[in-house]
Motif scaffolding. Sequence first.
Motif, short mmCIF file in Angstrom:
data_model
loop_
_atom_site.label_atom_id
_atom_site.label_comp_id
_atom_site.label_asym_id
_atom_site.label_seq_id
_atom_site.Cartn_x
_atom_site.Cartn_y
_atom_site.Cartn_z
N GLU A 111 0.85 -1.19 0.00
CA GLU A 111 0.00 0.00 0.00
C GLU A 111 0.88 1.24 0.00
O GLU A 111 1.78 1.36 0.83
N PRO A 112 0.64 2.17 -0.92
CA PRO A 112 1.42 3.41 -0.90
C PRO A 112 0.99 4.30 0.26
O PRO A 112 -0.20 4.60 0.41
N VAL A 113 1.96 4.69 1.09
CA VAL A 113 1.70 5.55 2.25
C VAL A 113 2.86 6.53 2.39
O VAL A 113 3.90 6.37 1.76
N THR A 114 2.68 7.53 3.24
CA THR A 114 3.78 8.45 3.51
C THR A 114 4.84 7.75 4.35
O THR A 114 4.56 6.72 4.98
N HIS A 115 6.04 8.31 4.38
CA HIS A 115 7.11 7.72 5.17
C HIS A 115 6.72 7.69 6.65
O HIS A 115 6.98 6.71 7.36
N GLN A 116 6.09 8.76 7.12
CA GLN A 116 5.68 8.84 8.52
C GLN A 116 4.70 7.73 8.87
O GLN A 116 4.83 7.07 9.90
N GLU A 117 3.72 7.49 8.00
CA GLU A 117 2.75 6.42 8.24
C GLU A 117 3.41 5.05 8.19
O GLU A 117 3.11 4.18 9.00
N ASN A 118 4.34 4.86 7.25
CA ASN A 118 5.05 3.58 7.14
C ASN A 118 5.85 3.31 8.41
O ASN A 118 5.85 2.19 8.92
N ALA A 119 6.52 4.33 8.94
CA ALA A 119 7.29 4.16 10.17
C ALA A 119 6.35 3.89 11.35
O ALA A 119 6.64 3.07 12.22
N ARG A 120 5.21 4.58 11.40
CA ARG A 120 4.25 4.38 12.49
C ARG A 120 3.72 2.95 12.50
O ARG A 120 3.55 2.35 13.55
N ARG A 121 3.48 2.41 11.31
CA ARG A 121 2.97 1.04 11.21
C ARG A 121 4.04 -0.02 11.42
O ARG A 121 3.73 -1.18 11.60
N GLY A 122 5.30 0.37 11.34
CA GLY A 122 6.40 -0.57 11.43
C GLY A 122 6.47 -1.28 12.76
O GLY A 122 5.64 -1.08 13.65
N ILE A 123 7.48 -2.08 12.92
CA ILE A 123 7.64 -2.91 14.12
C ILE A 123 7.64 -2.07 15.38
O ILE A 123 6.98 -2.38 16.35
N TYR A 124 8.36 -0.93 15.38
CA TYR A 124 8.42 -0.12 16.58
C TYR A 124 7.12 0.60 16.83
O TYR A 124 6.75 0.86 17.96
N GLY A 125 6.38 0.90 15.78
CA GLY A 125 5.08 1.54 15.95
C GLY A 125 4.04 0.59 16.51
O GLY A 125 3.04 1.02 17.06
N MET A 126 4.26 -0.72 16.35
CA MET A 126 3.30 -1.70 16.84
C MET A 126 3.62 -2.19 18.24
O MET A 126 2.93 -3.05 18.76
N GLN A 127 4.66 -1.68 18.85
CA GLN A 127 5.02 -2.14 20.19
C GLN A 127 3.88 -1.86 21.16
O GLN A 127 3.32 -0.78 21.16
N THR A 128 3.56 -2.83 21.99
CA THR A 128 2.51 -2.63 22.99
C THR A 128 3.09 -2.52 24.39
O THR A 128 2.41 -2.06 25.29
#
Length: 169
Positions: A111-128
């Motif tokens: 899915e094409p997204v902005t770099h900020q959104e891609n980083a947010r969705r990444g492994i570190y963005g998914m940390q709980t």
Amino acid sequence: MCAMHYQRRRLLGNVGEAAPRFMQGATVEERFWAKVDKAGPLPDFAPHLGPCWLWTASLFTQSRYGLLKVSDTNRGAHVVSYELVVGPVPAGLELDHLCRVRHCVNPSHLEPVTHQENARRGIYGMQTECLRGHNLMDPANLVPNKRGVRQCRECVKLHRRERYQRTGR
């Protein structure tokens, strides 16, 4: 053998071999599809997406993304796949692997997204929770450091205590 070629050989096998005779003079599209395994596994992260199409050729050494040489330029295999099936990636956007499998080239998993959104969705963005398991990673339990990186409050306190015991300040 130099260190770079040794590393490439260890990871990718023989890299100095010529292309097979049947691939010489082939188009980019023919070369690309010859290196795709469409019978890949279902992704653990999102099995509802269907099976991954795995890139079976060269991978970028550090990132483990698929790599395809197109007119003397190395391109991401997932980008080439998206461009062949869907069209060009919109300007200012990058492709996010919804399946979280870096060498997947299935365009329905991209899915094409902005770099900020891609980083947010990444492994570190998914940390709980904190890497040391201290607490949940919600804004109430986080403190930004000098560089603006969010850190767990308990980890910061622990680090300060350890530093105080070592140095007295």
